[in-house]
Write an enzyme that holds these catalytic residues in place. Structure first.
Site, short mmCIF file in Angstrom:
data_model
loop_
_atom_site.label_atom_id
_atom_site.label_comp_id
_atom_site.label_asym_id
_atom_site.label_seq_id
_atom_site.Cartn_x
_atom_site.Cartn_y
_atom_site.Cartn_z
N PRO A 163 -56.33 -81.56 -3.29
CA PRO A 163 -56.55 -82.24 -4.12
C PRO A 163 -55.89 -82.27 -5.63
O PRO A 163 -55.17 -81.35 -5.94
CB PRO A 163 -58.35 -81.95 -4.71
CG PRO A 163 -58.95 -80.93 -4.13
CD PRO A 163 -57.04 -79.99 -2.53
N GLU A 164 -55.35 -84.18 -6.72
CA GLU A 164 -54.95 -84.10 -7.55
C GLU A 164 -55.74 -84.54 -7.75
O GLU A 164 -56.79 -84.50 -8.11
CB GLU A 164 -53.41 -85.32 -7.40
CG GLU A 164 -52.52 -83.93 -6.21
CD GLU A 164 -51.50 -84.73 -5.18
OE1 GLU A 164 -50.57 -85.32 -6.33
OE2 GLU A 164 -50.67 -83.97 -3.99
N ASN A 205 -48.47 -83.22 -5.04
CA ASN A 205 -47.37 -83.59 -3.45
C ASN A 205 -46.83 -85.08 -3.33
O ASN A 205 -46.31 -85.54 -3.92
CB ASN A 205 -47.37 -82.49 -3.06
CG ASN A 205 -45.76 -82.57 -2.44
OD1 ASN A 205 -45.25 -82.50 -2.66
ND2 ASN A 205 -45.94 -82.05 -1.04
N LYS A 230 -55.45 -81.55 -13.60
CA LYS A 230 -56.53 -80.71 -12.25
C LYS A 230 -57.15 -79.75 -12.37
O LYS A 230 -57.78 -78.64 -11.53
CB LYS A 230 -54.98 -80.43 -11.47
CG LYS A 230 -53.86 -80.52 -10.84
CD LYS A 230 -53.44 -80.37 -9.69
CE LYS A 230 -52.63 -81.05 -9.01
NZ LYS A 230 -51.07 -80.10 -8.61
#
Length: 390
Positions: free
Chosen positions: A2-3, A176, A54
């Site tokens: 999760p971002e 990412n 985040k």
């Protein structure tokens, strides 16, 4: 992993799912979780959520007259690699529900659960955002931009831009898949020096003669890297759902995959940065690319096994293949269809396998058993590297 957009979507889900619900009793932690106990008990309280970069903050607010008298309690969550929130019947909790908040009787009891399969997630009963994290790329854009441009002398910007984008002191919320999509849209080599990319933005100012609508149009037509760090996550939020990944539903996952342009896409190249994280890109990797590393290109979809293809479409295997090296030399080589490359979402989570060691005498046969790859880097069993800085 999760971002920023997924944390934002999770906070929206909690607020929608818990609207109108009254929770009561103690907060329950699973016996296997190493996270701290939550010292909160109330006969009636509400739950709300907010996100920043985040991190997600869950606030437990006792209702007037609730017993025992209790001040509101805030918990800050970091999702790790697989954290999420789910609302489920109290008698049918989902697997890996490591923190549970139960609704008060007499209505059918529900439980808001923090679900974390890999147990890398963390919660902090202190309720404060983690010190050192920069402004949120989604909700605090102007502060985020100023924080980056004011600190370009920091040694973090001596690194390649793909690595700097994961530094949460400056890019809180970028991970990412987002870094790959942002750099791809601007055709910036991932291993270009970060300071070289960002210094030009210090003096980038729109003409004072431009009207507000002209300035907005110019930004939309020619966004810079910092603007995309804000707008690209917003696009993911606008996809809706509870996040990406098959565990959140096929529709959510399909929409996310259709949105991707670079991350794990066929025809894109990949390299590992100095932290072992895979960066996807197209074209030249840039001057700071790891020495001695060789980029691998994702095979096109035509060379991979499509989901709808059946096993009976493949040529039948030899029922009794010979075990002698001489006979094995005449067996047909395995094709890319027989050895489909894993999706990037699988590759980042799978540990590389150890190849079987063959005898010297049967070295050629052993090589053919592994597949028709010319070198170790081409062998999909070696894996490649999806995670983001927590």
């Amino acid at each position: 992993m999760p971002e920023g957009p997924e944390l934002h979507l999770a906070s929206h889900f909690v607020n929608e799912a818990c609207r109108g619900l009254v929770f009561g009793g103690c907060v329950e932690k699973s016996s296997v979780s190493r996270n701290p106990e939550v010292p909160f008990e109330s006969s009636a309280y509400h739950i709300s959520a907010s996100a920043r970069g985040k991190e997600l903050r869950l606030t437990l607010s006792p209702l007037p007259g609730a017993q025992p008298p209790q001040e509101p309690l805030a918990l800050v969550f970091r999702f790790g690699m697989s954290g999420s929130f789910q609302l489920a019947p109290a008698d049918a909790l989902p697997p890996h529900a490591h923190l549970r908040f139960y609704t008060a009787p007499p209505a059918p009891r529900l439980a808001l659960c923090f679900v974390d399969i890999r147990r890398f997630g963390h919660w902090d009963p202190g309720g404060k955002w983690q010190p050192g994290r920069g402004p949120c790329v989604l909700l605090e854009y102007e502060q985020f931009r100023e924080n980056v441009l004011r600190n370009l002398s920091d040694k973090a910007f001596d690194r390649p831009i793909c690595e700097a984008l994961l530094d949460q002191r400056f890019f809180n919320g970028i991970g990412n898949y987002l870094r790959a999509e942002i750099l791809y849209r601007l055709r910036i080599p991932p291993f270009e020096k970060a300071r070289t990319v960002l210094e030009a933005l210090q003096h980038h100012r729109p003409s004072p003669e431009m009207t507000l609508s002209q300035k907005i149009r110019a930004k939309l037509q020619n966004p810079d890297l910092l603007e995309l760090c804000h707008s690209v996550p917003k696009e993911v939020v606008q996809l809706g759902g509870k996040g990406y990944g098959p565990e959140h539903g096929e529709e959510d996952f399909a929409a996310f995959r259709a949105w991707l342009r670079c991350y794990g896409m066929p025809g894109m190249s990949s390299l590992r940065d100095r932290h072992g994280r895979t960066i996807w890109f197209q074209g030249d990797p840039g001057p700071l690319a790891p020495k001695g590393s060789k980029s691998q290109k994702k095979k096109s979809q035509e060379t991979q096994l499509r989901p709808k293809e059946k096993l009976e479409d493949l040529p039948p295997p030899n029922k009794a293949p010979s075990r002698t090296p001489r006979a094995r030399r005449h067996l047909p080589k395995k094709t890319a269809i027989q050895q489909p490359e894993e999706t990037s979402l699988q590759q980042d989570l799978k540990a590389p396998t150890v190849p079987e060691k063959g005898r010297r005498k049967g070295k050629q046969a052993t090589t053919e058993r592994r597949g028709p790859w010319k070198n170790k880097a081409d062998n999909p069993s070696k894996g490649s590297g999806r995670t983001s800085a927590s």
